[in-house]
Structure formats: structure tokens, C-alpha cells
Design a protein around this motif. Structure first.
Motif, mmCIF file in Angstrom:
data_model
loop_
_atom_site.group_PDB
_atom_site.id
_atom_site.type_symbol
_atom_site.label_atom_id
_atom_site.label_comp_id
_atom_site.label_asym_id
_atom_site.label_seq_id
_atom_site.Cartn_x
_atom_site.Cartn_y
_atom_site.Cartn_z
ATOM 1 N N ASP A 355 6.069 -12.440 -8.953
ATOM 2 C CA ASP A 355 6.622 -11.254 -9.506
ATOM 3 C C ASP A 355 7.417 -10.547 -8.515
ATOM 4 O OD1 ASP A 355 6.438 -11.774 -12.693
ATOM 5 O OD2 ASP A 355 4.279 -11.311 -12.236
ATOM 6 N N GLU A 356 8.258 -9.403 -9.100
ATOM 7 C CA GLU A 356 8.740 -8.584 -8.200
ATOM 8 C C GLU A 356 7.580 -7.604 -8.065
ATOM 9 O OE1 GLU A 356 11.943 -5.147 -7.230
ATOM 10 O OE2 GLU A 356 12.397 -6.696 -8.622
ATOM 11 N N LEU A 357 6.754 -7.529 -6.897
ATOM 12 C CA LEU A 357 5.503 -6.670 -6.812
ATOM 13 C C LEU A 357 5.952 -5.018 -6.986
ATOM 14 C CD1 LEU A 357 3.729 -8.353 -3.796
ATOM 15 C CD2 LEU A 357 3.645 -8.687 -6.419
ATOM 16 N N ALA A 358 4.940 -4.483 -7.890
ATOM 17 C CA ALA A 358 4.862 -3.195 -7.998
ATOM 18 C C ALA A 358 4.939 -2.379 -6.762
ATOM 19 C CB ALA A 358 3.671 -2.584 -9.008
ATOM 20 N N GLU A 359 4.199 -2.842 -5.726
ATOM 21 C CA GLU A 359 4.154 -2.122 -4.367
ATOM 22 C C GLU A 359 3.636 -2.970 -3.378
ATOM 23 O OE1 GLU A 359 2.145 1.879 -2.492
ATOM 24 O OE2 GLU A 359 1.978 1.406 -4.441
ATOM 25 N N ALA A 360 4.198 -3.032 -2.209
ATOM 26 C CA ALA A 360 3.786 -3.815 -1.091
ATOM 27 C C ALA A 360 4.263 -3.107 0.262
ATOM 28 C CB ALA A 360 4.518 -5.497 -1.050
ATOM 29 N N SER A 361 3.371 -3.226 1.319
ATOM 30 C CA SER A 361 3.831 -2.589 2.333
ATOM 31 C C SER A 361 3.109 -3.320 3.655
ATOM 32 C CB SER A 361 3.508 -1.053 2.294
ATOM 33 O OG SER A 361 1.870 -0.905 2.245
ATOM 34 N N MET A 406 -0.817 -5.289 -0.946
ATOM 35 C CA MET A 406 0.077 -5.382 -2.219
ATOM 36 C C MET A 406 -0.707 -5.003 -3.483
ATOM 37 S SD MET A 406 0.446 -9.444 -1.143
ATOM 38 C CE MET A 406 -0.922 -9.554 -0.136
ATOM 39 N N SER A 407 -0.036 -4.627 -4.488
ATOM 40 C CA SER A 407 -0.565 -4.276 -5.619
ATOM 41 C C SER A 407 0.558 -4.570 -6.840
ATOM 42 C CB SER A 407 -0.714 -2.967 -5.812
ATOM 43 O OG SER A 407 0.309 -1.836 -5.857
ATOM 44 N N HIS A 408 -0.196 -4.668 -8.042
ATOM 45 C CA HIS A 408 0.574 -5.061 -9.273
ATOM 46 C C HIS A 408 -0.082 -4.823 -10.567
ATOM 47 C CE1 HIS A 408 4.275 -6.925 -10.603
ATOM 48 N NE2 HIS A 408 3.853 -8.014 -11.255
ATOM 49 N N ASP A 409 0.955 -4.810 -11.378
ATOM 50 C CA ASP A 409 0.131 -4.335 -12.598
ATOM 51 C C ASP A 409 -0.555 -5.404 -13.395
ATOM 52 O OD1 ASP A 409 2.354 -5.522 -13.301
ATOM 53 O OD2 ASP A 409 3.466 -3.858 -14.475
ATOM 54 N N HIS A 410 -0.314 -6.672 -13.144
ATOM 55 C CA HIS A 410 -1.148 -7.855 -13.799
ATOM 56 C C HIS A 410 -1.169 -8.891 -12.689
ATOM 57 C CE1 HIS A 410 3.371 -8.598 -14.338
ATOM 58 N NE2 HIS A 410 2.887 -9.863 -14.158
ATOM 59 N N ASP A 411 -1.994 -9.901 -12.932
ATOM 60 C CA ASP A 411 -2.203 -10.887 -12.029
ATOM 61 C C ASP A 411 -1.029 -11.694 -11.682
ATOM 62 O OD1 ASP A 411 -4.968 -10.417 -12.256
ATOM 63 O OD2 ASP A 411 -5.481 -12.023 -13.628
ATOM 64 N N ALA A 412 -1.084 -11.744 -10.347
ATOM 65 C CA ALA A 412 -0.088 -12.650 -9.740
ATOM 66 C C ALA A 412 -0.527 -13.401 -8.656
ATOM 67 C CB ALA A 412 1.175 -11.591 -9.210
ATOM 68 N N SER A 413 0.405 -13.934 -7.696
ATOM 69 C CA SER A 413 0.016 -14.887 -6.553
ATOM 70 C C SER A 413 0.979 -14.576 -5.621
ATOM 71 C CB SER A 413 -0.122 -16.286 -7.104
ATOM 72 O OG SER A 413 0.877 -16.824 -7.641
ATOM 73 N N TYR A 414 0.765 -14.930 -4.286
ATOM 74 C CA TYR A 414 1.739 -14.696 -3.185
ATOM 75 C C TYR A 414 1.445 -15.949 -2.161
ATOM 76 C CZ TYR A 414 -2.328 -13.102 -0.222
ATOM 77 O OH TYR A 414 -3.370 -13.226 0.415
ATOM 78 N N LEU A 415 2.661 -15.901 -1.394
ATOM 79 C CA LEU A 415 2.668 -16.905 -0.069
ATOM 80 C C LEU A 415 3.162 -15.747 0.768
ATOM 81 C CD1 LEU A 415 2.601 -19.667 1.367
ATOM 82 C CD2 LEU A 415 4.715 -19.905 0.522
#
Length: 511
Positions: A355-361, A406-415
Motif C-alpha cells: 500500500d502507499e504507506l501512511a508514513e515512512a522516513s 514505517m507505519s500504516h493503519d493496517h497490516d502490510a508488507s514491504y521490500l
């Protein structure tokens, strides 16, 4: 073929209906039903199609976005004397609508007098499955036109059609083939999609399909060994058009292009060398990306043979290890640390998420905070279709431990893929054929270097040497090799190498 694939009484109001035929598609009808009762007016719209899910021929006009595999449409017949019919084939994660949406290929073909057909293949199946489907439908299209066709195939469609010609006797219906940016030797991006660090992301977006597996470089090397000895270009001539551009910073192909740049010149999805087909001349190598290379106004002159073949320049790219790859699950919040050594000129980090993440830095060792430079959704045709690419860029990064939060409002995954320009990249050389490393002892402390090796998603070793890995026959192996060590100045470093190989029934390795 060679291979192998209790009732109540009701008083109903009078119904007045209208009939409307959908323009251009000519295969669906719309019924608009209106009636009045007790002073109120009601209206309903129903869409009907007379065809089944595996309908085959759907008529004259633009393909629909939901048309099933095996369905095909044709364009309007040009006026006057017509030229050779053209059959257009799409690529991975796509459909025949790619020749119409933001594309003038149909208009170009029509204006030049070519009848056209557009076939939907499986968007995510192997070249063998698509070749079988193509060969089943080709007689229908041949009967419609009454003559052989020239096939124009974008991306994986070029591999699909060669499989059909060589292994499924499709040559009876095809006059010649032109491939556009086709991964005839696979794509290193497919290797990345099947690497062990990509597991969480792959599970959510489903990118580990039979289609991406077929495009891993080892599988395609094995396919070439089966196909090249049987390929007879005098029966069905093939030729290729290749792309050498992948857009600027922030473009949708920037991640793929930068990742592939270590393997050479590329179009953001396929390297120039991998798009070349043994036994087939290259018509042109053009400064176009993977999505421009199927655009009618850019490509049709070459299909017509109106321009001379251009001189081709290739670039070998670096053999050094220049990336760190990590991935995982994101449950509301996650952190991903990684190490940067000294003398790195530029750091590009691509954070692919479901997903497009709510926040990432991005956090530097000195506490400086970096925000996302751009976010792009991977488009169709992409091996990572369905992901969002978050991009960070840092000039002359400080050495030490960095961290992606990273933070998001529901479960996600990343690479996460961190790509280095400079540092010790050139000091870590690796022969992927025999999995032997060559480390520059002037820059790296050899005794402080260790390797963690995964075959597919299974951890195989964690030691100071790369142990002999099992060579089971008839096996496809995606190798993920994580390297940790220290430079001669005492700074820690990390690198990841991803490759793929196929071992046949005789134990011969293809990579």
C-alpha cells in the motif's frame, strides 16, 4: 501439438424498455428499463453479453478490460487494398487493451492499411501455458483473415509467441514476428521478485506467479537451451526492437532501471542484452522505456521498415555488489536498519510496499531525518505490479547505522532495496556461475567476511565461506546471498547478491 495444459400473486406495472448497443465494442447490449407506479418513476440498467467467459472471438472493436484469456477482437477493416494482417500480443500482468489505452497503435496500423487483431493471453501464466493458448486460437484468427499474420509482441508476449512457434507448431499461421522489449533471456527483476527477502510482499500482492517464475534468468537460460537448437528463422523470421531508457528521477520505471543498471543498459524492465534473441536481427535499439516501446507513433515506422537499422551501443554495467535487500511484515509499525560504509557518493532507497504507506522516513546515524522524495504505483507490465514504490535519495550519506521507519493503519508488507554508488561496491566481485567471491583485500578484511545463503525461501548456510550448495536435478533455485564484513578501516558493511539458476535432469546448471 508437441508439448504436453410458495408463490404469490403480483400485479406488475407495464414495462417500457430501450435498447442501446455499446459503440465500437459491438458485443454487449444495454437494456434501460423504466416504469411508473403509484406516482413514482423507476429506472434500471442491465448489461448483457451473449458470450461465455472463454468466448474466443468478441467482434470488431476495442478490447474490454475484463475480457478473458483466449478472447480476441479485430479492428475495423481498412479501405482499399489491405496489407498483411497484424496480430498484437501483450506482456506480463497486462491485456490487449494495452494497444489502445494511451496508445495509438490501432490508428497507426489502420492508417497504413493493415487489418489488426488483439488477443488476450493469460496475464500471469508461464510462456508454455500462453503458447498453448495462442496455438489454440491462431487457427480462428487465421480463418478470419484468410492468410498468415505478422505478430507484434510486447514484453513477455515475445517469449510466448516464440514458444508457440518452436514447440507448438504455430508456424502454419504466422508469417513473421517482431518483439518489442521482450525478455528473451529473462529479467533480473524476476529474480528479485522471487528472492527470500521478498516473501512477505509477494504473499500479499501475488507477484510470484508462474509468469514471473518463467522469467527468472536461470529458467530462461534453460528455455534457450531447449529452444535455440530448434529455432529455424527461415520458417518464421523473428526480429527485435529494444529500449535503452528508463525515465528520470521519480518516474514509474526509475526503480527498475536503476536496479537493472548494474547489469547493463536497460528499458526499466529488461536489459538490452536480455532483449536480444539468438538468430534474430535487431531492427533498432531506441532511447525508449519499456512502456514507450509499444507506442504506435514511436514504433510503427520501424514495423514498416521505413527507417534504416541503427547502430547499437551496449554498456556492460558493473559486476560489483552495490545493494542491500531487506523485507518483511508491517504490522502498524516497523523498522528496517542497514549499514552504510564510508566513501559512498550516493544512496538510493526504494521501499516497495503493498500500500502507499501512511508514513515512512529515513533516519541517519547523526539523527537527521529524510523524507520520501516520491511515491509511484507500479503500472501494469511491471513484475512488481500492485506495489507502491517510496523513494529516498541521499547524497554523500554519513557512514554508520541507518534506519527506515514505517507505519500504516493496517497490516502490510514491504521490500527495501538500498543501492550504493561508491563505497566498497567494486571491491566485492562475484562469479555467479560457481558462487565464488573475489574480495579486494586492500579494502576488505577477508577474515571478517561472512555469508548467509538462501535457496528460494530456505536458509541454507551462515558461515565464513559459501558452502557447496545442493544441485538437485530438475530444480529452479533463486539464490539470495547476504554478505557482512568489515573494511580495512574497521567499518562494517553489508551487501546482497541475488541470482537464479536452473538445474536440468542431467545436473547441468543454467544461469
Amino acid at each position: 501439438m508437441k508439448k504436453k495444459a410458495s408463490s404469490q400473486n403480483h400485479s406488475y406495472p407495464t414495462v417500457q424498455h430501450t435498447y442501446t448497443e455499446l459503440s465500437f465494442q459491438k458485443r454487449s447490449v444495454v437494456y434501460e428499463i423504466y416504469f411508473s407506479e403509484n406516482g413514482f418513476s423507476y429506472g434500471y440498467t442491465f448489461i448483457f453479453s451473449p458470450f461465455q467467459a472463454n468466448a474466443g472471438f468478441l467482434g470488431i472493436g476495442k478490447p474490454g478490460p475484463g475480457d478473458p484469456p483466449g478472447s480476441w477482437t479485430v479492428g475495423e477493416m481498412p479501405e482499399g487494398d489491405t496489407k498483411t494482417p497484424l496480430l498484437f500480443l501483450h506482456g506480463l500482468n497486462s491485456s490487449s487493451s494495452t494497444w489502445f489505452e494511451s496508445n495509438d497503435m490501432y490508428q497507426q496500423a489502420y492508417e497504413h492499411g493493415h487489418p489488426t487483431a488483439y488477443l488476450n493471453l493469460y496475464p500471469d501464466q508461464s510462456n508454455w501455458d500462453n503458447a498453448e493458448l495462442l496455438t489454440e486460437i491462431l487457427p480462428e484468427i487465421y480463418e478470419y483473415f484468410g492468410e498468415k499474420m505478422m505478430v507484434v509482441a510486447h514484453s513477455k508476449g515475445g517469449v510466448d509467441v516464440q514458444t508457440a512457434v518452436v514447440h507448438y507448431d504455430a508456424s502454419d499461421y504466422i508469417e513473421r514476428v517482431i518483439t518489442l522489449g521482450s525478455p528473451h533471456h529473462g529479467s533480473e527483476l524476476a529474480n528479485l521478485a522471487h528472492s527470500s527477502w521478498t516473501w512477505w510482499l509477494a504473499e500479499i500482492i501475488g507477484m510470484r506467479s508462474d509468469g514471473t517464475d518463467a522469467l527468472q534468468t536461470g529458467n530462461m537460460a534453460y528455455f534457450r537451451s531447449q529452444t535455440d537448437p530448434l529455432f529455424d528463422p527461415s520458417t518464421v523470421p523473428f526480429s527485435t526492437i529494444s529500449g535503452t531508457a528508463w525515465g528520470s528521477f521519480g518516474s514509474v520505471l526509475y526503480f527498475g532501471g536503476l536496479y537493472l543498471s548494474i547489469y547493463g543498459t536497460n528499458d526499466g524492465a529488461v536489459t538490452l542484452n536480455n532483449s536480444r534473441l539468438p538468430g534474430a536481427p535487431e531492427i533498432a535499439s531506441l532511447p525508449l522505456d519499456h512502456f514507450e516501446i509499444n507506442q504506435g507513433h514511436l514504433i510503427f515506422p520501424y514495423l514498416q521498415g521505413e527507417l534504416n537499422q541503427q547502430n547499437i551501443t551496449t554498456h556492460s554495467g558493473s559486476d560489483g555488489a552495490n545493494m542491500i535487500v531487506r523485507g518483511g511484515e508491517l504490522r502498524n509499525e516497523a523498522e528496517q536498519p542497514f549499514t552504510v560504509e564510508s566513501d559512498v557518493n550516493e544512496l538510493n532507497i526504494f521501499l516497495l510496499a503493498s500500500d502507499e504507506l501512511a508514513e515512512a522516513s529515513l533516519h541517519a546515524p547523526n539523527g537527521k531525518l529524510y523524507q520520501i522524495e516520491s511515491v509511484k504505483k507500479e503500472p501494469e507490465h511491471s513484475i512488481f505490479y500492485g506495489t507502491y514504490v517510496h523513494h529516498f535519495k541521499v547524497q554523500a550519506p554519513e557512514p554508520g547505522m541507518w534506519d527506515i521507519t514505517m507505519s500504516h493503519d493496517h497490516d502490510a508488507s514491504y521490500l527495501a532495496v538500498a543501492m550504493f554508488e561508491g563505497g566498497i561496491s567494486e571491491a566485492v566481485q562475484m562469479n555467479l556461475s560457481n558462487l565464488q567471491t573475489s574480495l579486494d583485500k586492500n579494502e576488505i578484511i577477508l577474515s571478517e567476511t561472512s555469508y548467509t545463503v538462501y535457496i528460494n525461501d530456505k536458509k541454507m548456510s551462515d558461515s565464513s565461506t559459501i558452502q557447496s550448495l545442493p544441485l538437485q536435478t530438475n530444480q529452479s533455485q533463486t539464490l539470495t546471498i547476504d554478505i557482512e564484513g568489515k573494511t580495512t578501516t574497521g567499518q562494517p558493511f553489508e551487501r546482497t547478491i541475488i541470482t537464479h539458476r536452473y538445474i536440468d535432469e542431467k545436473g547441468i546448471v543454467y544461469d
